[in-house]
Write a protein that holds these residues in place. Sequence first.
Motif, PDB file in Angstrom:
ATOM      1  N   PHE A  97       0.717  -1.151  -0.194  1.00 57.11           N
ATOM      2  CA  PHE A  97       0.094  -0.085  -0.141  1.00 57.11           C
ATOM      3  C   PHE A  97       0.866   1.221  -0.093  1.00 57.11           C
ATOM      4  N   THR A  98       1.819   1.213   0.889  1.00 59.10           N
ATOM      5  CA  THR A  98       2.682   2.449   0.942  1.00 59.10           C
ATOM      6  C   THR A  98       3.396   2.671  -0.225  1.00 59.10           C
ATOM      7  N   ILE A  99       3.980   1.719  -0.872  1.00 54.44           N
ATOM      8  CA  ILE A  99       4.711   1.795  -2.331  1.00 54.44           C
ATOM      9  C   ILE A  99       3.943   2.269  -3.204  1.00 54.44           C
ATOM     10  N   ALA A 100       2.686   1.692  -3.497  1.00 54.75           N
ATOM     11  CA  ALA A 100       1.744   2.086  -4.517  1.00 54.75           C
ATOM     12  C   ALA A 100       1.517   3.679  -4.467  1.00 54.75           C
ATOM     13  N   LEU A 101       1.337   4.279  -2.869  1.00 47.56           N
ATOM     14  CA  LEU A 101       0.976   5.583  -2.827  1.00 47.56           C
ATOM     15  C   LEU A 101       2.104   6.603  -2.954  1.00 47.56           C
ATOM     16  N   LEU A 102       3.203   6.071  -2.690  1.00 46.35           N
ATOM     17  CA  LEU A 102       4.436   6.789  -3.100  1.00 46.35           C
ATOM     18  C   LEU A 102       4.892   6.795  -4.730  1.00 46.35           C
ATOM     19  N   ILE A 103       4.346   5.825  -5.409  1.00 44.51           N
ATOM     20  CA  ILE A 103       4.310   5.778  -6.906  1.00 44.51           C
ATOM     21  C   ILE A 103       3.425   6.654  -7.460  1.00 44.51           C
TER      22      ILE A 103
END
Length: 225
Positions: A97-103
């Motif tokens: 979830f965090t990686i997707a938000l950062l992208i």
Amino acid sequence: MIREISAGDREKIAGAIAAAETNTSGEIVAVATPISDAYHDVALHWALLPLFAVLAWAAWRPTALAWWYNALFGGWHPDPTQSELLTLLMVFAALKFTIALLILKWMPLRLLLTPGATKHRRVRRRAIAIFQAAAAGRTTGKTGILIYLSLAERRAEIIADEAILKLTDDHTWGEAMQELIEHVRAGRIGDGICAAVERVGVVLSEHFPRSADDSNEIPDKLIEL
């Protein structure tokens, strides 16, 4: 790639507004903004997809979760408990979830994933809010009109005051909108706004010709947000 509005464009737009208003009591307001909304909710919705994908993967292949636990923490201990496996699953889901938000902090991608209908609603909502603040009811005859351009979405809106709405509808401004968008798509922002201003001025002069005591109630310039 849309370029920024130059000083020359600003002067050209101010001149176009002044020229268009010479034959009408209407007041034209031109507004350009880099983007109308941050679309944080869109990023959040897309970021939920990999999170749920991890949960679905764990439900489909529960043994794979145990394999990952052993691969990460070594196999020289008893089998992981259910609590340990669920903790690992929570970590995996939060990480995805965090990686997707950062992208999705990269705005071009966020805009690409935003449905067209959502962009249209947000642009129009922002245009109406700006019109209420900048033009609505600020003219004696309630003849203010807003030409609003949102660059990132490549969308535009024309919002009119009460007196204008009684004599026109959305179809009235079709040519102005078409010319504006065509020029913007070609990277000619200043020319697009000027063309729209000219078209709007022609319509206003037909319905609201300039009176002898007419005064300039709103400054003739491009407003950039």
